[in-house]
Motif scaffolding. Structure first.
Motif, PDB file in Angstrom:
ATOM      1  N   SER A  17       0.813  -1.222   0.000  1.00 33.12           N
ATOM      2  CA  SER A  17       0.000   0.000   0.000  1.00 33.12           C
ATOM      3  C   SER A  17       0.842   1.266   0.000  1.00 33.12           C
ATOM      4  O   SER A  17       0.338   2.345  -0.328  1.00 33.12           O
ATOM      5  N   ASP A  18       2.127   1.147   0.359  1.00 31.00           N
ATOM      6  CA  ASP A  18       3.027   2.294   0.311  1.00 31.00           C
ATOM      7  C   ASP A  18       4.104   2.130  -0.758  1.00 31.00           C
ATOM      8  O   ASP A  18       5.104   2.854  -0.749  1.00 31.00           O
ATOM      9  N   THR A  19       3.914   1.190  -1.648  1.00 28.65           N
ATOM     10  CA  THR A  19       4.874   0.945  -2.729  1.00 28.65           C
ATOM     11  C   THR A  19       4.267   1.393  -4.054  1.00 28.65           C
ATOM     12  O   THR A  19       3.173   0.968  -4.417  1.00 28.65           O
ATOM     13  N   ASP A  20       4.982   2.272  -4.762  1.00 31.52           N
ATOM     14  CA  ASP A  20       4.523   2.701  -6.079  1.00 31.52           C
ATOM     15  C   ASP A  20       4.623   1.547  -7.075  1.00 31.52           C
ATOM     16  O   ASP A  20       5.526   0.704  -6.982  1.00 31.52           O
ATOM     17  N   LEU A  21       3.733   1.546  -8.046  1.00 32.36           N
ATOM     18  CA  LEU A  21       3.793   0.612  -9.170  1.00 32.36           C
ATOM     19  C   LEU A  21       3.859   1.407 -10.458  1.00 32.36           C
ATOM     20  O   LEU A  21       3.055   2.309 -10.687  1.00 32.36           O
ATOM     21  N   TYR A  22       4.816   1.067 -11.310  1.00 32.53           N
ATOM     22  CA  TYR A  22       4.951   1.696 -12.618  1.00 32.53           C
ATOM     23  C   TYR A  22       4.900   0.599 -13.677  1.00 32.53           C
ATOM     24  O   TYR A  22       5.822  -0.216 -13.796  1.00 32.53           O
ATOM     25  N   VAL A  23       3.816   0.566 -14.439  1.00 29.52           N
ATOM     26  CA  VAL A  23       3.654  -0.423 -15.505  1.00 29.52           C
ATOM     27  C   VAL A  23       4.006   0.265 -16.816  1.00 29.52           C
ATOM     28  O   VAL A  23       3.312   1.193 -17.247  1.00 29.52           O
ATOM     29  N   GLN A  24       5.073  -0.200 -17.451  1.00 31.41           N
ATOM     30  CA  GLN A  24       5.603   0.491 -18.622  1.00 31.41           C
ATOM     31  C   GLN A  24       5.067  -0.088 -19.924  1.00 31.41           C
ATOM     32  O   GLN A  24       5.009  -1.297 -20.108  1.00 31.41           O
ATOM     33  N   THR A  25       4.676   0.805 -20.802  1.00 34.95           N
ATOM     34  CA  THR A  25       4.288   0.455 -22.163  1.00 34.95           C
ATOM     35  C   THR A  25       4.952   1.462 -23.097  1.00 34.95           C
ATOM     36  O   THR A  25       5.815   2.245 -22.676  1.00 34.95           O
ATOM     37  N   ALA A  26       4.603   1.430 -24.363  1.00 32.80           N
ATOM     38  CA  ALA A  26       5.116   2.419 -25.321  1.00 32.80           C
ATOM     39  C   ALA A  26       3.969   2.863 -26.214  1.00 32.80           C
ATOM     40  O   ALA A  26       3.151   2.044 -26.638  1.00 32.80           O
ATOM     41  N   LEU A  27       3.901   4.142 -26.469  1.00 30.80           N
ATOM     42  CA  LEU A  27       2.857   4.728 -27.311  1.00 30.80           C
ATOM     43  C   LEU A  27       3.476   5.084 -28.657  1.00 30.80           C
ATOM     44  O   LEU A  27       4.431   5.867 -28.720  1.00 30.80           O
ATOM     45  N   CYS A  55       8.098   6.270 -24.382  1.00 33.07           N
ATOM     46  CA  CYS A  55       8.051   5.453 -23.175  1.00 33.07           C
ATOM     47  C   CYS A  55       6.954   6.024 -22.265  1.00 33.07           C
ATOM     48  O   CYS A  55       6.961   7.217 -21.952  1.00 33.07           O
ATOM     49  N   VAL A  56       6.017   5.173 -21.862  1.00 36.60           N
ATOM     50  CA  VAL A  56       4.885   5.620 -21.045  1.00 36.60           C
ATOM     51  C   VAL A  56       4.716   4.654 -19.870  1.00 36.60           C
ATOM     52  O   VAL A  56       4.635   3.441 -20.072  1.00 36.60           O
ATOM     53  N   ASP A  57       4.696   5.193 -18.664  1.00 33.71           N
ATOM     54  CA  ASP A  57       4.414   4.403 -17.463  1.00 33.71           C
ATOM     55  C   ASP A  57       3.054   4.782 -16.906  1.00 33.71           C
ATOM     56  O   ASP A  57       2.766   5.986 -16.756  1.00 33.71           O
ATOM     57  N   ALA A 112       3.113   8.741 -16.853  1.00 35.47           N
ATOM     58  CA  ALA A 112       4.403   9.420 -16.950  1.00 35.47           C
ATOM     59  C   ALA A 112       5.015   9.102 -18.308  1.00 35.47           C
ATOM     60  O   ALA A 112       4.855   7.996 -18.827  1.00 35.47           O
ATOM     61  N   THR A 113       5.720  10.069 -18.872  1.00 33.56           N
ATOM     62  CA  THR A 113       6.226   9.885 -20.235  1.00 33.56           C
ATOM     63  C   THR A 113       7.603  10.500 -20.407  1.00 33.56           C
ATOM     64  O   THR A 113       8.001  11.393 -19.657  1.00 33.56           O
ATOM     65  N   ASN A 114       8.330  10.027 -21.426  1.00 39.06           N
ATOM     66  CA  ASN A 114       9.631  10.619 -21.748  1.00 39.06           C
ATOM     67  C   ASN A 114       9.521  11.633 -22.884  1.00 39.06           C
ATOM     68  O   ASN A 114      10.468  11.844 -23.621  1.00 39.06           O
ATOM     69  N   GLN A 115       8.388  12.267 -23.031  1.00 41.25           N
ATOM     70  CA  GLN A 115       8.224  13.342 -24.012  1.00 41.25           C
ATOM     71  C   GLN A 115       9.031  14.556 -23.545  1.00 41.25           C
ATOM     72  O   GLN A 115       8.696  15.181 -22.535  1.00 41.25           O
ATOM     73  N   PRO A 116      10.124  14.912 -24.224  1.00 41.10           N
ATOM     74  CA  PRO A 116      11.004  15.973 -23.709  1.00 41.10           C
ATOM     75  C   PRO A 116      10.309  17.322 -23.581  1.00 41.10           C
ATOM     76  O   PRO A 116      10.654  18.116 -22.708  1.00 41.10           O
ATOM     77  N   GLU A 117       9.335  17.597 -24.468  1.00 38.31           N
ATOM     78  CA  GLU A 117       8.690  18.914 -24.463  1.00 38.31           C
ATOM     79  C   GLU A 117       7.633  19.061 -23.374  1.00 38.31           C
ATOM     80  O   GLU A 117       7.087  20.145 -23.180  1.00 38.31           O
ATOM     81  N   ILE A 130      10.508  -1.718 -26.034  1.00 38.39           N
ATOM     82  CA  ILE A 130      11.099  -0.968 -27.127  1.00 38.39           C
ATOM     83  C   ILE A 130      11.550   0.418 -26.693  1.00 38.39           C
ATOM     84  O   ILE A 130      12.366   1.065 -27.356  1.00 38.39           O
ATOM     85  N   ALA A 131      11.056   0.906 -25.533  1.00 39.06           N
ATOM     86  CA  ALA A 131      11.374   2.262 -25.089  1.00 39.06           C
ATOM     87  C   ALA A 131      12.437   2.301 -23.994  1.00 39.06           C
ATOM     88  O   ALA A 131      13.243   3.228 -23.939  1.00 39.06           O
ATOM     89  N   ASP A 132      12.442   1.305 -23.106  1.00 36.56           N
ATOM     90  CA  ASP A 132      13.426   1.234 -22.011  1.00 36.56           C
ATOM     91  C   ASP A 132      13.296  -0.153 -21.406  1.00 36.56           C
ATOM     92  O   ASP A 132      12.477  -0.387 -20.516  1.00 36.56           O
ATOM     93  N   GLU A 133      14.133  -1.064 -21.855  1.00 36.17           N
ATOM     94  CA  GLU A 133      13.909  -2.482 -21.566  1.00 36.17           C
ATOM     95  C   GLU A 133      13.944  -2.810 -20.075  1.00 36.17           C
ATOM     96  O   GLU A 133      13.196  -3.651 -19.586  1.00 36.17           O
ATOM     97  N   LEU A 134      14.808  -2.143 -19.308  1.00 36.67           N
ATOM     98  CA  LEU A 134      14.910  -2.436 -17.872  1.00 36.67           C
ATOM     99  C   LEU A 134      14.039  -1.532 -17.011  1.00 36.67           C
ATOM    100  O   LEU A 134      14.054  -1.656 -15.784  1.00 36.67           O
ATOM    101  N   THR A 135      13.324  -0.609 -17.591  1.00 32.63           N
ATOM    102  CA  THR A 135      12.307   0.235 -16.935  1.00 32.63           C
ATOM    103  C   THR A 135      12.859   1.129 -15.833  1.00 32.63           C
ATOM    104  O   THR A 135      12.093   1.625 -15.010  1.00 32.63           O
TER     105      THR A 135
END
Length: 619
Positions: free
Chosen positions: A200-210, A243-245, A256-261, A414-419
């Motif tokens: 309940s106090d641990t974040d979860l980040y499920v990564q996909t790619a758009l 890369c989208v989490d 969350a995303t790696n969109q630089p802008e 395809i965006a960040d294999e080790l997340t």
């Protein structure tokens, strides 16, 4: 002061033994909490299909044995996964039955649970998957390309699920969860309220790619192409997958995303541009996007002529509602979705690798190269025109149909294999830029045997990112694992590391293919992945090195591999050397300089000797 009268000595003896054991356990807890005060624990994992899911079942059991995961809490402040590891994490976070089976089982009990899970999957497959479909000749036409190995394993899904990857994953979740006593898991919202108590106090980040571009088929005339850009006012479009989490935290849940802008949590600002596109594939239609080898490639391209802004991308899944276990699990694992007609620019980029190989083949004649190029275009065009393949890339509104305002999700590898990159960035964002604490990260690479360690090396200054700024366009030949596509450079550390250096520090474990390595680094600024400079990171890198395949689809393959998969999970969970290395990393070992922790190490070392001495005196 020891009392030795003949009536009290035995009682005092037992009391002293109990007290010594109590002191030992108390100091061990003190040790863990002392380390926790000095460091922040994170876990990041690659995917790897069914192999990855079983491997992280074994690793999480080891982590529970080491005290990182308990029945009421966890020392991990954040866990990130993609693909098959996301099937694990969504069950681990949102099913109490699954969590308890993983963390409280003995290694033999874990074997039984993994085998039962695979049996549930096999029963589901026998009821829903046929074999020998005629439509598989669509894939057979690609035999001489890098596409073939991926798509061939998905052949029977084409007919049985109309190519709908998310529907297949939904059924797989439900079959397994129902059998272990948690029916309805597939529809459970992935948010902060539903997490199991211990997490309940641990974040979860499920990564996909758009993907940068998707396609909507029209019954007549040309089709509609949708292009993603950072904002309505921007003059650029994305040229490669983002890369989208899906990030679940105590305060909120967000993409969350790696969109630089954009800011780290900025997908609500994604905008769509639309234009017409042909219903027939031609490389020339997509050459505004960088093709392999990507010389002078960039992560964005100017807005294309003939396109116009449509509006903001419709928020994923039920127009912005919380995604379910099945939705985000499918989006994270859609590997075949990289090379289908619903994602034309990504398909063209992937095919450009094969085109380049043909063009660069000096052993063939010009006529042979022309023939092979023509055959490649025909084969790719068959995929492009095959609507039944479209939903291998998961529509961002699944189970609804995609419109021009929607996008497509594909496998996060395809965006960040080790997340790890967004994992660290989200922590730094939550800490308001405070980088004073050490991050202690466990990386589990659920890779196959003889797999080039691109994923871990890409975080460092290494051989294949020389001259490339962090966050800039990167398309190295070394990335050719399953599919070769460009990406944002995910370098987040300042130090140099290459394959030979990693090999030199990797330690084998007798009787297993698993290796481990200890690394220390300091973060640098990466404008795409939003990391900040100056944070100390200590890494325990665990590499699986397994010969078990990634894709185990269909009753025959499941029958062949279900026992080896269960064996693998048990072998991991029962390995004392691996447990010792994890425990040493948790306690700090040689990597910590915190004085209070080192003193506790000395006490813990001496306590067994003291206990033996006290026991001898009391006898």
């Amino acid at each position: 002061h020891i009392i030795t009268d003949r009536y009290g000595s035995n009682r005092v003896n037992k009391t002293m033994k109990s007290f010594t054991l109590f002191l030992l356990r108390s100091l061990l807890v003190l040790k863990i909490h002392a380390v926790a005060e000095e460091a922040v624990f994170r876990w990041a994992s690659t995917g790897g299909g069914w192999r990855a899911q079983a491997a992280v079942m074994g690793f999480s059991n080891i982590f529970a044995q080491a005290g990182l995961i308990q029945q009421d809490s966890s020392l991990f402040s954040g866990i990130s996964t993609q693909s098959g590891a996301s099937w694990f994490s969504t069950q681990f976070f949102y099913s109490q039955q699954f969590f308890e089976n993983i963390t409280t089982s003995t290694p033999d009990q874990l074997y039984d649970f993994v085998l039962a899970w695979m049996n549930s999957y096999q029963t589901f497959s026998s009821q829903n998957l046929t074999s020998g479909n005629q439509e598989c000749d669509i894939i057979e036409a690609l035999r001489n390309t890098t596409f073939y190995e991926i798509l061939a394993e998905y052949c029977n899904l084409i007919i049985d699920y109309q190519g709908d990857w998310a529907a297949f994953i939904y059924g797989m979740y439900e079959a397994a969860a129902t059998d272990y006593g948690d029916a309805g898991l597939a529809d459970r919202p992935v948010n902060g309220d539903n997490r199991v108590t211990a997490l309940s106090d641990t974040d979860l980040y499920v990564q996909t790619a758009l993907v940068a571009n998707s396609r909507v088929r029209n019954a007549t005339g040309n089709d509609t192409a949708t292009y993603l850009g950072p904002s309505q006012t921007s003059s650029i479009l994305n040229s490669i997958p983002l890369c989208v989490d899906w990030a679940v935290t105590n305060s909120n849940s967000f993409y969350a995303t790696n969109q630089p802008e954009l800011s780290l949590a900025g997908p609500s600002s994604w905008t769509t541009h639309v234009g017409e596109t042909s219903s027939t594939f031609r490389f020339d239609d997509w050459d505004s996007f960088p093709f392999y080898p990507g010389e002078d490639g960039t992560t964005s391209i100017p807005v294309l002529d003939g396109t116009s802004p449509l509006g903001n991308l419709q928020q994923p899944f039920f127009s912005g509602q919380t995604p379910t276990v099945a939705q985000i699990g499918a989006a994270s694992s859609a590997a075949a979705g990289l090379i289908v007609g619903s994602v034309p620019s990504t398909l063209a980029q992937a095919a450009s690798f094969d085109r380049h190989q043909i063009q660069a083949d000096t052993s063939s004649t010009a006529a042979e190269r022309a023939r092979d190029l023509a055959a490649l275009t025909v084969a790719i065009n068959r995929i492009y025109q095959s609507e039944i393949l479209d939903d291998f890339a998961v529509c961002s509104q699944w189970p609804e149909t995609c419109s021009a305002e929607d996008g497509r999700f594909v496998d996060g590898y395809i965006a960040d294999e080790l997340t790890l990159a967004l994992n660290i960035a989200i922590y730094q964002m939550q800490s308001n830029g405070d980088v004073s604490k050490t991050l202690r990260v466990i990386l589990t690479a659920n890779n196959r045997w003889q797999h080039f360690p691109f994923a871990i090396l890409s975080y460092f200054n290494t051989t294949f990112n020389q001259g490339v700024d962090p966050g800039a366009f990167l398309w190295p030949a070394e990335m050719d694992q399953h599919m070769n596509l460009p990406l944002y450079s995910n370098q987040i550390f300042d130090s140099y590391l290459d394959f030979q250096m990693l090999n030199n520090i990797s330690q084998p474990i007798e009787g297993m293919n698993v290796t481990t390595a200890l690394l220390k680094a300091t973060t640098i600024e990466n404008p795409a992945f939003h990391t900040m400079a100056g944070q100390s990171v200590e890494i325990l890198y665990i590499a699986l090195n397994s010969n078990i395949p990634t894709n185990i689809i269909g009753e025959t393959l499941i029958e062949e591999w279900k026992v080896p998969i269960a064996d693998m999970a048990r072998d991991i969970a029962e390995n004392k050397v691996l447990l010792s290395r994890v425990e040493s990393f948790v306690k700090g070992g040689e990597t910590t300089s915190a004085g209070c922790v080192v003193h506790v190490d000395w006490i813990l070392t001496l306590l067994p000797v003291l206990m033996v001495a006290i026991t001898a005196l009391l006898v």
